[in-house]
Write a protein that holds these residues in place. Structure first.
Motif, PDB file in Angstrom:
ATOM      1  N   THR A 122      13.938  -0.430   8.572  1.00 14.65           N
ATOM      2  CA  THR A 122      14.617  -0.854   7.357  1.00 14.65           C
ATOM      3  C   THR A 122      13.635  -1.321   6.296  1.00 14.65           C
ATOM      4  O   THR A 122      13.818  -1.054   5.104  1.00 14.65           O
ATOM      5  CB  THR A 122      15.627  -1.976   7.666  1.00 14.65           C
ATOM      6  N   VAL A 123      12.566  -2.012   6.716  1.00 17.79           N
ATOM      7  CA  VAL A 123      11.523  -2.409   5.767  1.00 17.79           C
ATOM      8  C   VAL A 123      10.864  -1.170   5.158  1.00 17.79           C
ATOM      9  O   VAL A 123      10.665  -1.081   3.937  1.00 17.79           O
ATOM     10  CB  VAL A 123      10.466  -3.290   6.456  1.00 17.79           C
ATOM     11  N   GLY A 124      10.532  -0.204   6.017  1.00 16.84           N
ATOM     12  CA  GLY A 124       9.926   1.025   5.519  1.00 16.84           C
ATOM     13  C   GLY A 124      10.850   1.793   4.592  1.00 16.84           C
ATOM     14  O   GLY A 124      10.415   2.337   3.573  1.00 16.84           O
ATOM     15  N   ALA A 125      12.148   1.814   4.923  1.00 13.47           N
ATOM     16  CA  ALA A 125      13.117   2.507   4.075  1.00 13.47           C
ATOM     17  C   ALA A 125      13.259   1.819   2.724  1.00 13.47           C
ATOM     18  O   ALA A 125      13.377   2.483   1.686  1.00 13.47           O
ATOM     19  CB  ALA A 125      14.469   2.566   4.781  1.00 13.47           C
ATOM     20  N   SER A 126      13.239   0.490   2.715  1.00 18.92           N
ATOM     21  CA  SER A 126      13.348  -0.256   1.458  1.00 18.92           C
ATOM     22  C   SER A 126      12.167   0.030   0.543  1.00 18.92           C
ATOM     23  O   SER A 126      12.326   0.220  -0.667  1.00 18.92           O
ATOM     24  CB  SER A 126      13.438  -1.755   1.743  1.00 18.92           C
ATOM     25  N   ALA A 127      10.970   0.075   1.121  1.00 18.97           N
ATOM     26  CA  ALA A 127       9.779   0.387   0.336  1.00 18.97           C
ATOM     27  C   ALA A 127       9.838   1.827  -0.180  1.00 18.97           C
ATOM     28  O   ALA A 127       9.539   2.097  -1.351  1.00 18.97           O
ATOM     29  CB  ALA A 127       8.530   0.171   1.169  1.00 18.97           C
ATOM     30  N   GLY A 128      10.235   2.754   0.694  1.00 17.34           N
ATOM     31  CA  GLY A 128      10.322   4.147   0.287  1.00 17.34           C
ATOM     32  C   GLY A 128      11.388   4.381  -0.771  1.00 17.34           C
ATOM     33  O   GLY A 128      11.193   5.181  -1.697  1.00 17.34           O
ATOM     34  N   TYR A 129      12.506   3.675  -0.652  1.00 15.19           N
ATOM     35  CA  TYR A 129      13.582   3.806  -1.632  1.00 15.19           C
ATOM     36  C   TYR A 129      13.122   3.321  -3.000  1.00 15.19           C
ATOM     37  O   TYR A 129      13.387   3.963  -4.024  1.00 15.19           O
ATOM     38  CB  TYR A 129      14.786   3.005  -1.147  1.00 15.19           C
ATOM     39  N   ALA A 130      12.420   2.185  -3.027  1.00 20.55           N
ATOM     40  CA  ALA A 130      11.907   1.654  -4.287  1.00 20.55           C
ATOM     41  C   ALA A 130      10.895   2.610  -4.907  1.00 20.55           C
ATOM     42  O   ALA A 130      10.899   2.835  -6.123  1.00 20.55           O
ATOM     43  CB  ALA A 130      11.271   0.286  -4.052  1.00 20.55           C
ATOM     44  N   LEU A 131      10.031   3.193  -4.079  1.00 21.66           N
ATOM     45  CA  LEU A 131       9.055   4.157  -4.581  1.00 21.66           C
ATOM     46  C   LEU A 131       9.744   5.395  -5.155  1.00 21.66           C
ATOM     47  O   LEU A 131       9.339   5.913  -6.206  1.00 21.66           O
ATOM     48  CB  LEU A 131       8.112   4.568  -3.451  1.00 21.66           C
TER      49      LEU A 131
END
Length: 391
Positions: free
Chosen positions: A215-224
């Motif tokens: 979920t942390v990785g997805a949040s960062a990827g979504y923001a990018l």
């Protein structure tokens, strides 16, 4: 006759100077150059409703899928992406495919349109990022309680602020900072409610950690992804049409769907779909309806997200998305009979506060833009009047 020629010469010099000044500037995002009239606010309202409703309903349906017997993360990801064909009829509505007026239309039209290869590379890259984000979100939603999941998703605001600073030259004002802080606190409060909305005891410690990391990785990827989308609008596409939004959504969805389909069949999950459907607690019809409506509402969410990036900024789009995070637990009280407490109420109040703070900043920007435009027009009028007096 000489006076008329002098005035025409002066007018020509002023126009040429203004043109040189405009042409010397880089392409400015439409959200800064466009007058924010009634139509702009109407579009912003519609896009915001799409984001909030799409995100909320899709998250609840995703929770229902896992709680009632769904097990395939690949299938849960696929339904987030494969609904784009329902958007194709919009291509045939003439009113929606007209160019939107912009004060920077001259610059936009003078720019060389990107090649097909460049556009294909952009769609493929964004599609890959979106496919990865959606899969990671599916894993997180399947392993984490909704309170922890919402808390981690709020971190996308911090990631988006970072990416927007470097990629989109985002400026921060006190109201924007206040909005980000309040929205983050709003979502963070949800972790204090405990695990009443999901039985985390059914999930092993290792899966819990995996869900947290995903979920942390997805949040960062979504923001990018949001920041890159805004960058693409400004630096590459440089157009302000509804078709541009549709092309971006449809073609990146084609690439992301193809990637997830490969994973779906390669993993062998497709073999267990029949058993999963028969074992679904609500029945086969509910199983099909759950997946169908999940696909539809995720497309509404995508339209809203890309539309807000197009009309405002990636940070604003992310902030609207953050408003919906506290809504999910509140609606879970109604549909899943979760316990309602004071923390959830406070979380909702803070979310509304943060949203109003951000909207107010855009209102101030609108007033400033109108004042500067009026002052510029007054200066031009005075210059012409003075020239007539001197002439």
């Amino acid at each position: 006759m000489g006076e008329v020629e002098a005035q025409e010469l002066q007018l020509s010099i002023m126009v040429q100077a203004e043109a040189n000044e405009v042409n010397s500037l880089p392409y400015v995002p439409n959200q800064l150059s466009r007058r924010r009239g009634f139509n702009w606010w109407l579009r912003m309202s519609i896009y915001s409703v799409f984001v909030l409703a799409g995100q909320t309903i899709a998250t609840l349906l995703g929770r229902q899928y896992y709680e009632k017997g769904g097990k395939s993360n690949w299938l849960a990801t696929l339904v987030q992406l494969c609904g784009f064909p329902i958007l194709l009829p919009f291509y045939f509505i003439p009113a929606l495919n007209k160019n939107c007026p912009t004060t920077n239309s001259t610059i936009a039209f003078e720019s060389k349109p990107p090649s097909t290869l460049v556009l294909a590379s952009i769609y493929a890259s964004l599609g890959l990022l979106i496919a990865a984000d959606c899969y990671l979100y599916s894993v997180g939603l399947s392993y984490l309680p909704v309170s922890t999941y919402s808390l981690i998703c709020a971190s996308q605001l911090a990631f988006n602020a970072l990416f927007s600073f470097f990629l989109n030259s985002q400026k921060f004002t006190p109201y924007i900072v206040n909005s980000l802080v309040v929205l983050t606190i709003s979502s963070s409060l949800l972790v204090l409610q405990g695990d009443d909305s999901a039985d985390s005891s059914k999930v092993s410690r290792s899966k819990y950690i995996i869900g947290f990391i995903c979920t942390v990785g997805a949040s960062a990827g979504y923001a990018l992804t949001l920041s890159l989308t805004q960058l693409v609008f400004i630096k590459v596409i440089k157009k302000e049409t509804f078709r541009v939004i549709m092309d971006l959504i449809v073609f990146q969805s084609v690439f992301s769907t193809a990637i997830i389909l490969v994973g779906f069949f390669a993993s062998g999950d497709w073999k267990g779909i029949k058993d999963e459907m028969e074992g679904f607690e609500l029945g086969k019809v509910s199983y099909i309806m759950n997946l169908t409506w999940t696909a539809i509402v995720w497309q509404l969410f995508t339209i809203g997200i890309v539309g807000l990036v197009f009309e405002a900024s990636s940070l604003f789009s992310n902030s609207i998305s953050a408003v919906g995070l506290p809504i999910v637990p509140v609606l879970a009280v109604i549909f899943f009979h979760d316990k309602m407490d004071g923390i959830k109420v406070m979380s909702m109040v803070l979310a509304i506060w943060g949203f109003i703070s951000y909207v107010y900043q855009h209102y101030l920007d609108d007033r400033k833009f109108k004042s500067e435009k009026k002052a510029a027009n007054d200066e031009v009028s005075k210059a012409f009047a003075q020239e007539n007096i001197n002439g």
